[in-house]
Design a protein around this motif. Structure first.
Motif, PDB file in Angstrom:
ATOM      1  N   TRP A   1     -16.422   8.112  -1.234  1.00  0.00           N
ATOM      2  CA  TRP A   1     -15.307   8.375  -0.328  1.00  0.00           C
ATOM      3  C   TRP A   1     -14.459   7.134  -0.149  1.00  0.00           C
ATOM      4  O   TRP A   1     -14.965   6.008  -0.138  1.00  0.00           O
TER       5      TRP A   1
ATOM      6  N   PHE B   1      -3.298   8.729  -7.476  1.00  0.00           N
ATOM      7  CA  PHE B   1      -2.673   9.769  -6.659  1.00  0.00           C
ATOM      8  C   PHE B   1      -1.390   9.237  -6.034  1.00  0.00           C
ATOM      9  O   PHE B   1      -1.325   8.094  -5.608  1.00  0.00           O
TER      10      PHE B   1
ATOM     11  N   ASP C   1       0.499  10.530  -2.839  1.00  0.00           N
ATOM     12  CA  ASP C   1       0.206  11.506  -1.786  1.00  0.00           C
ATOM     13  C   ASP C   1      -0.966  12.369  -2.261  1.00  0.00           C
ATOM     14  O   ASP C   1      -1.989  11.828  -2.640  1.00  0.00           O
ATOM     15  N   GLU C   2      -0.825  13.696  -2.285  1.00  0.00           N
ATOM     16  CA  GLU C   2      -1.967  14.523  -2.686  1.00  0.00           C
ATOM     17  C   GLU C   2      -1.944  14.898  -4.163  1.00  0.00           C
ATOM     18  O   GLU C   2      -2.864  15.573  -4.657  1.00  0.00           O
ATOM     19  N   SER C   3      -0.935  14.428  -4.899  1.00  0.00           N
ATOM     20  CA  SER C   3      -0.783  14.814  -6.305  1.00  0.00           C
ATOM     21  C   SER C   3      -1.352  13.767  -7.251  1.00  0.00           C
ATOM     22  O   SER C   3      -1.173  12.565  -7.037  1.00  0.00           O
TER      23      SER C   3
ATOM     24  N   SER D   1     -14.517  14.361 -11.071  1.00  0.00           N
ATOM     25  CA  SER D   1     -13.406  15.026 -10.397  1.00  0.00           C
ATOM     26  C   SER D   1     -12.981  14.170  -9.207  1.00  0.00           C
ATOM     27  O   SER D   1     -13.782  13.413  -8.655  1.00  0.00           O
TER      28      SER D   1
ATOM     29  N   GLU E   1     -10.216  14.221  -5.653  1.00  0.00           N
ATOM     30  CA  GLU E   1      -9.269  14.970  -4.839  1.00  0.00           C
ATOM     31  C   GLU E   1      -8.787  14.138  -3.670  1.00  0.00           C
ATOM     32  O   GLU E   1      -9.466  13.227  -3.205  1.00  0.00           O
ATOM     33  N   ARG E   2      -7.595  14.489  -3.218  1.00  0.00           N
ATOM     34  CA  ARG E   2      -6.993  13.829  -2.054  1.00  0.00           C
ATOM     35  C   ARG E   2      -6.206  14.926  -1.336  1.00  0.00           C
ATOM     36  O   ARG E   2      -4.987  14.966  -1.355  1.00  0.00           O
ATOM     37  N   LEU E   3      -6.944  15.823  -0.728  1.00  0.00           N
ATOM     38  CA  LEU E   3      -6.394  17.093  -0.272  1.00  0.00           C
ATOM     39  C   LEU E   3      -5.235  16.973   0.708  1.00  0.00           C
ATOM     40  O   LEU E   3      -4.251  17.679   0.608  1.00  0.00           O
ATOM     41  N   LYS E   4      -5.330  16.086   1.657  1.00  0.00           N
ATOM     42  CA  LYS E   4      -4.273  15.963   2.670  1.00  0.00           C
ATOM     43  C   LYS E   4      -3.432  14.720   2.446  1.00  0.00           C
ATOM     44  O   LYS E   4      -2.657  14.318   3.317  1.00  0.00           O
TER      45      LYS E   4
ATOM     46  N   SER F   1      -9.754  10.181   0.135  1.00  0.00           N
ATOM     47  CA  SER F   1     -10.010  10.739  -1.190  1.00  0.00           C
ATOM     48  C   SER F   1     -11.499  10.721  -1.495  1.00  0.00           C
ATOM     49  O   SER F   1     -12.242   9.874  -0.972  1.00  0.00           O
ATOM     50  N   THR F   2     -11.913  11.646  -2.353  1.00  0.00           N
ATOM     51  CA  THR F   2     -13.297  11.713  -2.804  1.00  0.00           C
ATOM     52  C   THR F   2     -13.334  11.729  -4.319  1.00  0.00           C
ATOM     53  O   THR F   2     -12.555  12.435  -4.962  1.00  0.00           O
TER      54      THR F   2
END
Lengths: 112, 115
Positions: free
Chosen positions: B22, B49, B51-53, B66, B68-71, B75-76
């Motif tokens: 994390w 990333f 932002d979230e993209s 994998s 992700e940075r959903l919000k 990020s994880t």
């Protein structure tokens, strides 16, 4: 072409000495060359950076020399201190969106 | 002074297990990077990333990794299944924006050992 070659791998100097770390790159599209300092157990931290429109940049005891024609740049640490003992990474990137490419690192030990 | 936070600091796992790391970047930093640093080498970008993209994941082994940075904040990074060769330091960094002249602020890293 994306590599940044760094030398030496390790360096030992006496306190007050001037260690010099060298880096070379191939891709002429690189236009930003930062140096990072990393202490054990910590992430790298930006030390000093240069753009290729100047041949030298000084910040305190740290100086970057840049040779655009040779595609080489180097870090000099004046009056080195034991507290400077760390791993130093050169890096290169560009405004065209290339990711930052790091050299392999130089472990510096400054003897008291 | 604002810092990039990472957890855990150390992780030991057996091969074929799943692991997750994390990262919480400096507040307001839109760009987040995950790097892998193998012992004796410089950091190598895994994913970037904005932002979230995802902007760049060309070096991410997508069959097992994998991210992700959903919000668009924390990020994880996940590895499943972990392999022996994944043993390394995983560093997270953030910058205010995506330009290369922006200073990257690194977290302390997560040292992964795969047995």
């Amino acid at each position: 072409q994306q590599q940044v070659k760094q030398s030496p791998q390790s360096l030992i100097v006496q306190k007050g000495g001037i260690p010099i770390i060298n880096c070379a790159y191939e891709n002429t599209a690189f236009d930003y060359f930062p140096w990072y300092q990393q202490f054990p157990g910590k992430g790298p931290a930006l030390l000093i950076a240069i753009r290729p429109d100047v041949s030298e940049k000084k910040e305190g005891r740290f100086t970057i020399s840049f040779n655009k024609s040779a595609k080489q740049f180097s870090l000099h640490i004046m009056d080195s201190q034991p507290g400077d003992s760390a791993t130093y990474f050169c890096a290169a990137s560009n405004t065209g969106g290339f990711k930052t490419i790091f050299g392999a690192g130089t472990r510096l030990f400054v003897k008291a | 002074e604002a810092e990039v936070a990472q957890s855990p600091r150390y992780k030991i796992t057996e091969k074929s297990q799943a692991v997750a790391f994390w990262c919480d970047p400096i507040s307001g930093h839109a760009t987040l990077y995950w790097y892998r640093q193998i012992l004796g080498q410089g950091p190598e970008l895994l994913v970037q990333f904005q932002d979230e993209s995802v902007v760049d994941d060309s070096q991410l082994p997508k069959d097992r990794f994998s991210a992700e940075r959903l919000k668009g904040v924390d990020s994880t990074l996940k590895i499943q299944p972990a392999e022996l060769g994944d043993s390394a330091m995983y560093l997270c960094a953030s910058t205010e924006s995506s330009g290369p002249y922006n200073e990257q602020f690194f977290g302390p890293g997560t040292r992964l050992t795969v047995l």
